[in-house]
Design an enzyme around this catalytic site. Structure first.
Site: not given
Ligand code: SER
Length: 328
Positions: A8, A11-12, A53, A142, A146
């Site tokens: 990733g 990614g962020q 992937d 989500y 987690k």
């Molecule tokens: N920043 C993430 C989200 O908003 C939460 O961990 O999905």
């Protein structure tokens, strides 16, 4: 940490973490990988980012073996709002992808960093000073992925001795990475809108208080945790970390101190509002402070000043597209 694999990486968190780890450990010792082609080419050169992937266990194992990695920062994941729209894909990437990482770590003796989230909690959890060890009944897919990830990391540590470690991140604010389908992304979108248009239409209610953190603190926390001597850790995985807690109205007011003509309006996205309403307002990060000396450096005022400085500079340098507010 001698040879580090990052999943990733585009990614962020990955974009900035890759750069910091390269600066610290040497570019040749950091192997960034990504499913998507790096989207931040304008911001950061990821010329060596490999395609991976995380659901492809054999490609992952081959890469770790060839590069002789001893540490994996596993960041590949769908964020909360996207996961809610694609729950099966979210399970596949977030949970099955992690399982592949843990298996490869077991085989090749790698340490693993896994980012959990405030999303791992739910409405039955205390909203304020959320304890390190608290009830976890998340309502979003989500959050479910987690919590599952936290438990899998614990399992691989206890049963196989894999050196798994992790944090529960709040919403993350980055001046480099554009938002990617998270509930807390309004706190990034707002800066681009403020600099470009002096107006932001927020998808969360004005009084929605959530924990947030500036990306330099988030990166420092991950590296500090991974560099800590194992013997000092009691919790290992899923450490609560906190830096600041605010509402969209409070963030807008802080931006107005710099840009007095900035205005905000609210057009609520019910899906993301429901997710946000189920998350804690402020985590108790006492365990992280006690066990490995965690301390945030950026509060709301420092974050806003730094974000506006960087986004304004970026705007001057390149023609950045304003992030899309909503998605389908
Ligand atoms: N920043 C993430 C989200 O908003 C939460 O961990 O999905």
């Amino acid at each position: 940490m001698n040879k580090i694999l990052i999943t990733g990486a585009a990614g962020q968190i990955g974009v900035e973490l890759t750069q910091v780890l390269r600066d610290k450990y040497g570019a040749k010792n950091v192997v960034p990988t990504s499913y998507n082609k790096p989207a931040y080419g304008k911001f950061i050169q990821h010329e060596t980012c490999l395609s991976l992937d995380v659901r492809d266990a054999s490609a992952l194992a081959q890469l770790v073996a060839d590069a002789q990695c001893d540490t994996i920062f596993h960041l590949a994941s769908l964020l909360s709002a996207v996961a809610e729209a694609k729950p099966l894909e979210a399970w596949d990437i977030n949970v099955n992808g992690l399982l592949n990482i843990l298996e490869v770590a077991r085989t090749y003796h790698c340490a693993v960093f896994f980012p959990s989230s405030i999303g791992a909690f739910g409405p039955e959890t205390p909203y304020f000073n959320t304890p390190q060890d608290a009830i976890q009944r998340p309502k979003s897919m989500y959050g479910i992925t987690k919590v599952s990830g936290e438990l899998l990391c614990d399992y691989y540590y206890h049963h196989y001795g894999v050196d798994t470690r992790g944090l529960r991140y709040p919403g993350l604010i980055s001046s480099t990475a554009l938002p990617g389908g998270g509930t807390t992304d309004y706190a990034v979108d707002i800066f681009y809108a403020a600099v470009k248009n002096r107006h932001y239409d927020c998808f969360l209610r004005a009084d929605t208080q959530l924990d947030m953190m500036y990306m330099p603190d988030a990166i420092a926390a991950a590296i500090q945790l991974m560099e800590t001597k194992a013997a000092t850790l009691k919790h290992r995985n899923a450490f609560n970390v906190a830096a600041m807690s605010f509402t969209p109205a409070q963030l807008a007011a802080e931006i107005q101190r710099h840009l007095p003509d900035f205005t905000i309006s609210y057009q609520i996205d019910p899906i993301r509002q429901a997710i946000a309403d189920s998350w804690p307002r402020h985590l108790d990060d006492g365990a992280a402070r006690a066990e490995w000396g965690w301390q945030a450096h950026y509060d709301l005022a420092a974050t806003v000043a730094d974000m506006l400085k960087h986004i304004t500079l970026n705007e001057q340098k390149i023609n950045v597209k304003v992030p899309i507010k909503s998605f389908s």
